[in-house]
Design a protein around this motif. Sequence first.
Motif, short mmCIF file in Angstrom:
data_model
loop_
_atom_site.label_atom_id
_atom_site.label_comp_id
_atom_site.label_asym_id
_atom_site.label_seq_id
_atom_site.Cartn_x
_atom_site.Cartn_y
_atom_site.Cartn_z
N VAL A 6 59.58 30.59 -16.55
CA VAL A 6 59.72 29.54 -15.41
C VAL A 6 61.09 28.84 -15.93
CG1 VAL A 6 58.69 27.64 -14.25
CG2 VAL A 6 57.46 29.89 -14.94
N VAL A 7 61.64 28.35 -14.87
CA VAL A 7 63.05 27.68 -15.03
C VAL A 7 62.93 26.39 -14.42
CG1 VAL A 7 65.79 27.33 -14.89
CG2 VAL A 7 64.64 29.62 -15.19
N LEU A 8 62.86 25.24 -15.18
CA LEU A 8 62.74 23.93 -14.67
C LEU A 8 64.38 23.45 -14.48
CD1 LEU A 8 59.93 24.19 -15.68
CD2 LEU A 8 59.91 21.69 -16.27
N VAL A 9 64.91 23.18 -13.13
CA VAL A 9 65.96 22.47 -13.03
C VAL A 9 66.06 20.93 -12.99
CG1 VAL A 9 68.15 22.51 -11.65
CG2 VAL A 9 66.80 24.77 -12.07
N LEU A 10 66.86 20.25 -13.66
CA LEU A 10 67.10 18.85 -13.68
C LEU A 10 68.31 18.36 -13.76
CD1 LEU A 10 66.81 17.56 -16.72
CD2 LEU A 10 64.73 18.59 -16.52
N GLY A 11 68.56 17.16 -13.10
CA GLY A 11 69.75 16.56 -13.68
C GLY A 11 70.12 15.08 -13.73
N THR A 12 68.81 14.51 -13.18
CA THR A 12 68.60 13.01 -12.87
C THR A 12 67.67 12.46 -13.85
OG1 THR A 12 67.47 12.90 -11.01
CG2 THR A 12 69.78 13.11 -10.67
N ARG A 13 67.53 11.46 -14.06
CA ARG A 13 66.57 10.72 -14.74
C ARG A 13 65.20 10.83 -14.10
NH1 ARG A 13 67.30 4.63 -17.17
NH2 ARG A 13 67.91 4.25 -14.82
N PRO A 14 65.15 10.62 -12.96
CA PRO A 14 63.84 10.67 -12.38
C PRO A 14 63.34 12.10 -12.28
CG PRO A 14 65.25 9.23 -10.78
CD PRO A 14 66.06 9.85 -12.04
N GLU A 15 64.17 13.02 -12.10
CA GLU A 15 63.56 14.31 -12.49
C GLU A 15 63.28 14.64 -13.68
OE1 GLU A 15 66.43 17.14 -9.59
OE2 GLU A 15 67.77 15.77 -11.25
N ALA A 16 63.90 14.21 -14.78
CA ALA A 16 63.48 14.34 -16.19
C ALA A 16 62.31 13.65 -16.27
CB ALA A 16 64.41 13.66 -17.08
N ILE A 17 62.04 12.54 -16.03
CA ILE A 17 60.57 12.02 -16.24
C ILE A 17 59.60 12.65 -15.52
CG2 ILE A 17 59.20 9.77 -15.29
CD1 ILE A 17 62.04 8.28 -15.78
N PRO A 30 49.57 30.22 -21.96
CA PRO A 30 49.95 31.48 -22.65
C PRO A 30 50.49 32.42 -21.66
CG PRO A 30 47.89 30.79 -23.07
CD PRO A 30 48.28 29.78 -22.05
N GLY A 31 51.60 33.08 -21.97
CA GLY A 31 52.42 33.99 -21.12
C GLY A 31 53.67 33.59 -20.44
N VAL A 32 53.74 32.02 -20.74
CA VAL A 32 54.79 31.45 -19.81
C VAL A 32 55.94 31.11 -20.56
CG1 VAL A 32 55.51 29.49 -18.43
CG2 VAL A 32 53.44 30.93 -17.96
N ARG A 33 57.09 31.22 -20.58
CA ARG A 33 58.40 30.78 -21.19
C ARG A 33 59.05 29.78 -20.31
NH1 ARG A 33 63.50 33.78 -24.03
NH2 ARG A 33 64.67 31.83 -24.79
N VAL A 34 59.13 28.60 -20.86
CA VAL A 34 59.59 27.51 -20.05
C VAL A 34 61.16 27.28 -20.48
CG1 VAL A 34 59.74 25.14 -19.22
CG2 VAL A 34 57.47 26.37 -19.83
N LEU A 35 62.06 27.35 -19.52
CA LEU A 35 63.49 27.25 -19.70
C LEU A 35 63.93 26.17 -19.05
CD1 LEU A 35 64.26 31.03 -19.42
CD2 LEU A 35 64.40 29.87 -21.55
N VAL A 36 64.70 25.19 -19.32
CA VAL A 36 65.31 23.72 -18.95
C VAL A 36 66.51 24.03 -18.92
CG1 VAL A 36 65.18 21.40 -19.12
CG2 VAL A 36 63.22 22.58 -20.09
N VAL A 37 67.11 23.75 -17.47
CA VAL A 37 68.34 23.59 -17.35
C VAL A 37 68.73 22.45 -16.88
CG1 VAL A 37 70.34 24.60 -15.52
CG2 VAL A 37 68.66 25.87 -16.41
N HIS A 38 69.77 21.68 -17.28
CA HIS A 38 70.40 20.34 -16.98
C HIS A 38 71.67 20.35 -16.14
CE1 HIS A 38 71.24 16.14 -17.16
NE2 HIS A 38 71.81 16.06 -18.46
N THR A 39 71.69 20.05 -15.08
CA THR A 39 72.98 20.01 -14.53
C THR A 39 73.84 19.18 -14.83
OG1 THR A 39 72.53 18.53 -12.76
CG2 THR A 39 71.95 21.02 -12.46
N GLY A 40 73.54 17.98 -15.57
CA GLY A 40 74.49 17.11 -15.98
C GLY A 40 74.54 15.95 -15.11
N GLN A 41 73.99 15.63 -14.09
CA GLN A 41 74.12 14.83 -12.99
C GLN A 41 74.09 13.38 -13.42
OE1 GLN A 41 72.21 15.64 -9.27
NE2 GLN A 41 72.81 13.90 -8.12
N HIS A 42 73.07 13.17 -14.37
CA HIS A 42 72.95 11.84 -15.12
C HIS A 42 72.96 12.27 -16.32
CE1 HIS A 42 70.43 9.60 -12.03
NE2 HIS A 42 71.62 9.45 -11.59
N ARG A 43 74.18 11.99 -16.99
CA ARG A 43 74.36 12.33 -18.46
C ARG A 43 73.32 11.81 -19.66
NH1 ARG A 43 74.42 16.25 -20.72
NH2 ARG A 43 75.93 17.28 -19.32
#
Length: 219
Positions: A6-17, A30-43
Amino acid sequence: MRERRVVLVLGTRPEAIKLLPVQRALDATPGVRVLVVHTGQHRQLVDQVLGPFGVAPDMDLDLMRDGQPLNALAARALTALDDALARLRADLVIVQGDTTTAMAAALAAFHRGVPVAHVEAGLRSGDRAAPFPEEANRRLIGQLATLHFAPTDGARRNLLREGHRDETIAVTGNTAIDALLLALERAAPATVPPQGTRRRVLVTLHRRESWMHGEGGDG
């Protein structure tokens, strides 16, 4: 059985929160691997949210450039996210809200045939130009998403009026409240004011239009 990626995509502070509680819940599944992708929209703003909870992005796309217009950001995000989803072998992509990051991630996932789950789905102003570009972004994400996590019954009704099937919609509440509760759990007791007999109200206020009409906001 192969773990679900499961890929979580975020780039801004509201998304991260608002995705932090989702990340923590999935990480404990169990059985889920979480992967976080940061676009850098809010560094730095995103780092301020994720850092205290020990969450480090699995991929940082570093997309922002000084003076970058929305179309340039959207084009760079779509290309970079397409590559990221292929490399991470995503089974599900989760996006939040109505930012350019969320819209580009939903479109990239759709093009790759990867299901999209939309957190905070169904918010509508009825005017595509206000808020800009968020209203258009969330409508587009609504058309691309497979699962719609609506914060309120009103948001759910908006989605039903647009023709989305009831079984694809869940009313979840606002995950910002879950994030607030997580933050309170970690706060030192001396930093949390006593409740007493008076109710406390948390107010957040932000709109790009409040200070300028240009690039670089949440959109």
